[in-house]
Design a protein around this motif. Structure first.
Motif, PDB file in Angstrom:
ATOM      1  N   LYS A  24      60.163  55.159  37.498  1.00  0.00           N
ATOM      2  CA  LYS A  24      59.018  54.724  36.311  1.00  0.00           C
ATOM      3  C   LYS A  24      58.998  53.664  36.048  1.00  0.00           C
ATOM      4  N   ASP A  25      59.968  52.854  35.695  1.00  0.00           N
ATOM      5  CA  ASP A  25      59.951  51.392  35.273  1.00  0.00           C
ATOM      6  C   ASP A  25      59.316  50.525  36.401  1.00  0.00           C
ATOM      7  N   SER A  26      59.736  50.678  37.683  1.00  0.00           N
ATOM      8  CA  SER A  26      58.886  49.859  38.654  1.00  0.00           C
ATOM      9  C   SER A  26      57.269  50.175  38.611  1.00  0.00           C
ATOM     10  N   ASN A  27      56.924  51.584  38.603  1.00  0.00           N
ATOM     11  CA  ASN A  27      55.571  51.956  38.413  1.00  0.00           C
ATOM     12  C   ASN A  27      54.913  51.125  37.262  1.00  0.00           C
ATOM     13  N   GLU A  28      55.605  51.192  36.304  1.00  0.00           N
ATOM     14  CA  GLU A  28      54.883  50.810  35.008  1.00  0.00           C
ATOM     15  C   GLU A  28      54.941  49.118  35.283  1.00  0.00           C
ATOM     16  N   ALA A  29      55.800  48.513  35.662  1.00  0.00           N
ATOM     17  CA  ALA A  29      55.633  46.928  35.968  1.00  0.00           C
ATOM     18  C   ALA A  29      54.586  46.756  37.086  1.00  0.00           C
ATOM     19  N   HIS A  30      54.595  47.535  38.175  1.00  0.00           N
ATOM     20  CA  HIS A  30      53.570  47.453  39.125  1.00  0.00           C
ATOM     21  C   HIS A  30      52.183  47.401  38.631  1.00  0.00           C
ATOM     22  N   GLN A  31      51.973  48.380  37.687  1.00  0.00           N
ATOM     23  CA  GLN A  31      50.637  48.782  36.992  1.00  0.00           C
ATOM     24  C   GLN A  31      50.166  47.625  36.191  1.00  0.00           C
ATOM     25  N   SER A  32      51.231  46.857  35.274  1.00  0.00           N
ATOM     26  CA  SER A  32      50.893  46.147  34.245  1.00  0.00           C
ATOM     27  C   SER A  32      50.761  44.654  35.170  1.00  0.00           C
ATOM     28  N   LEU A  33      51.293  44.584  36.259  1.00  0.00           N
ATOM     29  CA  LEU A  33      51.121  43.421  37.258  1.00  0.00           C
ATOM     30  C   LEU A  33      49.544  43.346  37.709  1.00  0.00           C
ATOM     31  N   LEU A  34      49.041  44.494  38.281  1.00  0.00           N
ATOM     32  CA  LEU A  34      47.727  44.804  38.776  1.00  0.00           C
ATOM     33  C   LEU A  34      46.862  44.640  37.608  1.00  0.00           C
ATOM     34  N   SER A  35      46.954  45.056  36.397  1.00  0.00           N
ATOM     35  CA  SER A  35      46.059  44.953  35.409  1.00  0.00           C
ATOM     36  C   SER A  35      46.143  43.523  35.004  1.00  0.00           C
ATOM     37  N   ALA A  36      46.997  42.889  35.032  1.00  0.00           N
ATOM     38  CA  ALA A  36      47.099  41.265  34.593  1.00  0.00           C
ATOM     39  C   ALA A  36      46.349  40.541  35.690  1.00  0.00           C
ATOM     40  N   GLN A  37      46.288  40.694  37.019  1.00  0.00           N
ATOM     41  CA  GLN A  37      45.660  40.341  38.074  1.00  0.00           C
ATOM     42  C   GLN A  37      44.231  40.526  37.854  1.00  0.00           C
ATOM     43  N   PHE A  38      43.754  41.747  37.523  1.00  0.00           N
ATOM     44  CA  PHE A  38      42.360  42.171  37.688  1.00  0.00           C
ATOM     45  C   PHE A  38      41.843  41.524  36.227  1.00  0.00           C
ATOM     46  N   LYS A  39      42.484  40.975  35.225  1.00  0.00           N
ATOM     47  CA  LYS A  39      42.150  40.578  34.077  1.00  0.00           C
ATOM     48  C   LYS A  39      41.860  39.082  34.229  1.00  0.00           C
ATOM     49  N   GLU A  40      42.575  38.354  35.224  1.00  0.00           N
ATOM     50  CA  GLU A  40      42.300  37.075  35.685  1.00  0.00           C
ATOM     51  C   GLU A  40      41.162  36.813  36.304  1.00  0.00           C
ATOM     52  N   GLN A  41      40.816  37.938  37.358  1.00  0.00           N
ATOM     53  CA  GLN A  41      39.889  37.955  38.254  1.00  0.00           C
ATOM     54  C   GLN A  41      38.604  38.215  37.396  1.00  0.00           C
ATOM     55  N   LEU A  42      38.498  38.852  36.469  1.00  0.00           N
ATOM     56  CA  LEU A  42      37.470  39.115  35.507  1.00  0.00           C
ATOM     57  C   LEU A  42      36.888  37.685  34.697  1.00  0.00           C
ATOM     58  N   LYS A  43      37.936  37.128  34.313  1.00  0.00           N
ATOM     59  CA  LYS A  43      38.035  35.878  33.496  1.00  0.00           C
ATOM     60  C   LYS A  43      37.334  34.950  34.371  1.00  0.00           C
ATOM     61  N   ALA A  45      35.657  35.203  37.166  1.00  0.00           N
ATOM     62  CA  ALA A  45      34.116  35.356  37.596  1.00  0.00           C
ATOM     63  C   ALA A  45      33.283  35.157  36.402  1.00  0.00           C
ATOM     64  N   ARG A  46      33.659  35.271  35.096  1.00  0.00           N
ATOM     65  CA  ARG A  46      32.706  35.020  34.155  1.00  0.00           C
ATOM     66  C   ARG A  46      32.633  33.530  33.973  1.00  0.00           C
ATOM     67  N   GLU A  47      33.835  32.876  34.389  1.00  0.00           N
ATOM     68  CA  GLU A  47      33.398  31.317  34.129  1.00  0.00           C
ATOM     69  C   GLU A  47      32.938  30.551  35.018  1.00  0.00           C
ATOM     70  N   LYS A  48      32.959  31.439  36.401  1.00  0.00           N
ATOM     71  CA  LYS A  48      32.451  30.732  37.480  1.00  0.00           C
ATOM     72  C   LYS A  48      30.937  30.420  37.484  1.00  0.00           C
ATOM     73  N   VAL A  49      30.491  29.477  37.929  1.00  0.00           N
ATOM     74  CA  VAL A  49      28.887  29.092  37.901  1.00  0.00           C
ATOM     75  C   VAL A  49      28.263  29.232  39.494  1.00  0.00           C
ATOM     76  N   TYR A  50      27.491  30.253  39.430  1.00  0.00           N
ATOM     77  CA  TYR A  50      27.106  30.456  40.612  1.00  0.00           C
ATOM     78  C   TYR A  50      25.708  29.529  41.079  1.00  0.00           C
ATOM     79  N   GLU A  51      25.647  29.117  42.227  1.00  0.00           N
ATOM     80  CA  GLU A  51      24.369  28.260  42.662  1.00  0.00           C
ATOM     81  C   GLU A  51      23.277  29.340  42.975  1.00  0.00           C
ATOM     82  N   ARG A  52      22.226  28.997  42.567  1.00  0.00           N
ATOM     83  CA  ARG A  52      21.079  29.609  42.760  1.00  0.00           C
ATOM     84  C   ARG A  52      20.492  29.451  44.211  1.00  0.00           C
ATOM     85  N   ALA A  53      20.106  30.457  44.701  1.00  0.00           N
ATOM     86  CA  ALA A  53      19.396  30.520  45.844  1.00  0.00           C
ATOM     87  C   ALA A  53      18.161  29.687  46.082  1.00  0.00           C
ATOM     88  N   LYS A  54      17.933  28.639  47.205  1.00  0.00           N
ATOM     89  CA  LYS A  54      16.727  27.867  46.891  1.00  0.00           C
ATOM     90  C   LYS A  54      15.751  28.508  47.436  1.00  0.00           C
TER      91      LYS A  54
END
Length: 95
Positions: A24-43, A45-54
């Motif tokens: 149970k503890d390992s599953n909870e730790a794995h879930q919280s790790l995935l959640s933290a990684q997903f939050k970092e990816q979202l952050k 993605a929000r901060e990334k500046v995308y180049e406009r297509a010419k």
């Protein structure tokens, strides 16, 4: 159940409880790790500046002389016979 069976089963329940708690503890730790990684990816993605297509072909005709020429053409067109315009691809939109 017989009393002898209970003497064997009782110590094994403590072991089984420990194993289940670890799982149970390992599953909870794995879930919280995935959640933290997903939050970092979202952050990131929000901060990334995308180049406009010419755009391939942009024609800008916004100078005053062109506007005067178009107004003159419209006035001449109104004086001529009213009907379908010569250029069927032309759309006149007024806002």
């Amino acid at each position: 159940m017989r009393p002898i069976d209970l003497q064997v089963i009782m110590p094994k329940t403590a072991e089984a409880t420990k194993v289940q708690q670890v799982i149970k503890d390992s599953n909870e730790a794995h879930q919280s790790l995935l959640s933290a990684q997903f939050k970092e990816q979202l952050k990131s993605a929000r901060e990334k500046v995308y180049e406009r297509a010419k755009p391939e072909e942009i024609k800008v005709e916004g100078d005053k002389d062109n506007n005067k020429k178009e107004k003159g053409k419209n006035k001449q067109g109104n004086n001529k016979k009213k009907g379908a315009p010569k250029n069927s691809n032309h759309i006149d939109v007024r806002i």
